[in-house]
Write a protein that holds these residues in place. Structure first.
Motif, PDB file in Angstrom:
ATOM      1  N   ASP A 150       0.642  -1.253   0.086  1.00 27.87           N
ATOM      2  CA  ASP A 150       0.014   0.032   0.187  1.00 27.87           C
ATOM      3  C   ASP A 150       0.920   1.071   0.004  1.00 27.87           C
ATOM      4  N   ASP A 151       2.016   1.095   0.258  1.00 27.28           N
ATOM      5  CA  ASP A 151       3.238   2.150   0.245  1.00 27.28           C
ATOM      6  C   ASP A 151       3.845   2.423  -1.144  1.00 27.28           C
ATOM      7  N   LEU A 152       4.136   1.527  -1.784  1.00 26.11           N
ATOM      8  CA  LEU A 152       5.027   1.796  -2.907  1.00 26.11           C
ATOM      9  C   LEU A 152       4.119   1.417  -4.391  1.00 26.11           C
ATOM     10  N   SER A 153       4.439   2.365  -5.277  1.00 24.89           N
ATOM     11  CA  SER A 153       3.872   1.997  -6.797  1.00 24.89           C
ATOM     12  C   SER A 153       4.713   0.923  -7.267  1.00 24.89           C
ATOM     13  N   ASP A 154       4.003   0.423  -8.525  1.00 26.79           N
ATOM     14  CA  ASP A 154       4.845  -0.692  -9.179  1.00 26.79           C
ATOM     15  C   ASP A 154       6.155  -0.170  -9.516  1.00 26.79           C
ATOM     16  N   THR A 155       6.413   1.162 -10.096  1.00 19.49           N
ATOM     17  CA  THR A 155       7.611   1.859 -10.510  1.00 19.49           C
ATOM     18  C   THR A 155       8.416   2.052  -9.517  1.00 19.49           C
ATOM     19  N   ASP A 156       8.001   2.360  -8.273  1.00 21.32           N
ATOM     20  CA  ASP A 156       9.044   2.558  -7.143  1.00 21.32           C
ATOM     21  C   ASP A 156       9.736   1.136  -6.705  1.00 21.32           C
ATOM     22  N   LEU A 157       8.741   0.282  -6.431  1.00 19.59           N
ATOM     23  CA  LEU A 157       9.023  -0.990  -6.194  1.00 19.59           C
ATOM     24  C   LEU A 157      10.055  -1.732  -7.054  1.00 19.59           C
ATOM     25  N   SER A 158       9.734  -1.498  -8.626  1.00  9.83           N
ATOM     26  CA  SER A 158      10.658  -1.906  -9.618  1.00  9.83           C
ATOM     27  C   SER A 158      11.980  -1.478  -9.360  1.00  9.83           C
ATOM     28  N   ALA A 159      12.142  -0.132  -9.159  1.00  9.95           N
ATOM     29  CA  ALA A 159      13.436   0.635  -9.033  1.00  9.95           C
ATOM     30  C   ALA A 159      14.260   0.145  -7.708  1.00  9.95           C
ATOM     31  N   ILE A 160      13.439  -0.186  -6.785  1.00 10.29           N
ATOM     32  CA  ILE A 160      14.234  -0.660  -5.630  1.00 10.29           C
ATOM     33  C   ILE A 160      14.693  -2.074  -5.779  1.00 10.29           C
ATOM     34  N   LEU A 161      13.804  -2.587  -6.098  1.00  3.64           N
ATOM     35  CA  LEU A 161      14.195  -4.328  -6.583  1.00  3.64           C
ATOM     36  C   LEU A 161      15.393  -4.497  -7.607  1.00  3.64           C
ATOM     37  N   THR A 162      15.175  -3.733  -8.389  1.00  2.00           N
ATOM     38  CA  THR A 162      16.554  -3.594  -9.528  1.00  2.00           C
ATOM     39  C   THR A 162      17.728  -3.243  -8.641  1.00  2.00           C
ATOM     40  N   TYR A 163      17.506  -2.176  -8.063  1.00  4.77           N
ATOM     41  CA  TYR A 163      18.768  -1.516  -7.356  1.00  4.77           C
ATOM     42  C   TYR A 163      19.319  -2.570  -6.419  1.00  4.77           C
ATOM     43  N   VAL A 164      18.604  -3.489  -5.460  1.00  3.08           N
ATOM     44  CA  VAL A 164      18.907  -4.378  -4.696  1.00  3.08           C
ATOM     45  C   VAL A 164      19.556  -5.433  -5.455  1.00  3.08           C
ATOM     46  N   ARG A 165      19.007  -5.735  -6.647  1.00  2.00           N
ATOM     47  CA  ARG A 165      19.596  -7.056  -7.246  1.00  2.00           C
ATOM     48  C   ARG A 165      20.647  -6.837  -8.163  1.00  2.00           C
ATOM     49  N   SER A 166      21.216  -5.427  -8.049  1.00  2.00           N
ATOM     50  CA  SER A 166      22.442  -5.192  -8.832  1.00  2.00           C
ATOM     51  C   SER A 166      23.420  -4.643  -7.837  1.00  2.00           C
ATOM     52  N   SER A 167      23.308  -4.657  -6.804  1.00  2.00           N
ATOM     53  CA  SER A 167      24.179  -3.730  -5.838  1.00  2.00           C
ATOM     54  C   SER A 167      24.861  -4.753  -4.869  1.00  2.00           C
ATOM     55  N   TRP A 168      26.146  -4.151  -4.258  1.00  2.00           N
ATOM     56  CA  TRP A 168      26.724  -4.942  -3.274  1.00  2.00           C
ATOM     57  C   TRP A 168      27.240  -6.489  -3.865  1.00  2.00           C
ATOM     58  N   GLY A 169      27.416  -6.467  -5.046  1.00  2.00           N
ATOM     59  CA  GLY A 169      27.786  -7.656  -5.693  1.00  2.00           C
ATOM     60  C   GLY A 169      26.860  -8.593  -6.151  1.00  2.00           C
ATOM     61  N   ASN A 170      25.503  -8.285  -5.901  1.00  2.00           N
ATOM     62  CA  ASN A 170      24.681  -8.933  -6.386  1.00  2.00           C
ATOM     63  C   ASN A 170      24.682  -8.885  -8.110  1.00  2.00           C
ATOM     64  N   LYS A 171      24.177  -9.844  -8.632  1.00  2.00           N
ATOM     65  CA  LYS A 171      24.122  -9.595 -10.251  1.00  2.00           C
ATOM     66  C   LYS A 171      23.007 -10.332 -10.731  1.00  2.00           C
ATOM     67  N   ALA A 172      21.672  -9.916 -10.435  1.00  2.00           N
ATOM     68  CA  ALA A 172      20.716 -10.244 -10.917  1.00  2.00           C
ATOM     69  C   ALA A 172      19.741  -9.579 -11.991  1.00  2.00           C
ATOM     70  N   PRO A 173      19.000  -9.982 -12.784  1.00  2.00           N
ATOM     71  CA  PRO A 173      18.445  -8.988 -13.762  1.00  2.00           C
ATOM     72  C   PRO A 173      17.566  -8.063 -13.153  1.00  2.00           C
ATOM     73  N   PRO A 174      17.017  -7.056 -13.888  1.00  2.00           N
ATOM     74  CA  PRO A 174      16.445  -6.013 -13.208  1.00  2.00           C
ATOM     75  C   PRO A 174      14.748  -6.614 -12.997  1.00  2.00           C
ATOM     76  N   VAL A 175      14.070  -6.091 -12.454  1.00  2.00           N
ATOM     77  CA  VAL A 175      12.570  -6.133 -12.194  1.00  2.00           C
ATOM     78  C   VAL A 175      11.641  -5.277 -12.782  1.00  2.00           C
ATOM     79  N   LYS A 176      11.139  -5.415 -13.816  1.00  2.00           N
ATOM     80  CA  LYS A 176      10.305  -4.398 -14.393  1.00  2.00           C
ATOM     81  C   LYS A 176       8.901  -3.934 -13.748  1.00  2.00           C
TER      82      LYS A 176
END
Length: 130
Positions: free
Chosen positions: A81-107
């Motif tokens: 109820d707090d994050l839009s699809d776009t905001d959550l996508s941006a967060i998850l993409t950041y997390v999946r590609s930071s700190w050595g993580n190497k996962a594809p983006p989330v759209k």
């Protein structure tokens, strides 16, 4: 116009790649919504908040990760109820590609799909025979 779209428009005008702007927005959103528990380093707090750096959940099935963030888990709040699809996508993409993580983006469309599935699952669990 949302913040992400304004950033993309500014990126085009400045000649900066839009994915770089989206990643920066994901970092900002992460810092605003997640870093108090998971830390800006993604290392979490041992015994309290799990590390996101190197996490199999973070780097695994994006729908499972998205559903977890939408609905929360254990002491983690639900962000449906707090994050839009776009905001959550941006967060998850950041997390999946930071700190050595190497996962594809989330759209955003992937988040929308997970949101619909989570709502359908919640309604189905509520139907119990007495």
């Amino acid at each position: 116009m949302t913040f992400a779209y304004r950033l993309a428009a500014l990126a085009l005008a400045a000649g900066v790649a839009a994915p770089a702007i989206a990643l920066a927005d994901g970092k900002s959103q992460f810092n605003d919504n997640c870093s108090a528990c998971h830390q800006v380093t993604g290392k979490g707090v041992k015994g309290a908040f799990p590390a996101l750096a190197g996490s199999p959940l973070v780097q695994g099935d994006p729908q499972l990760l998205t559903t977890t963030v939408l609905n929360g888990r254990a002491g983690m709040p639900a962000f449906k109820d707090d994050l839009s699809d776009t905001d959550l996508s941006a967060i998850l993409t950041y997390v999946r590609s930071s700190w050595g993580n190497k996962a594809p983006p989330v759209k955003p469309a992937d988040v929308a799909k997970a949101r619909v599935a989570a709502k359908a699952g919640a309604k189905a669990r509520g139907l119990q025979a007495h």
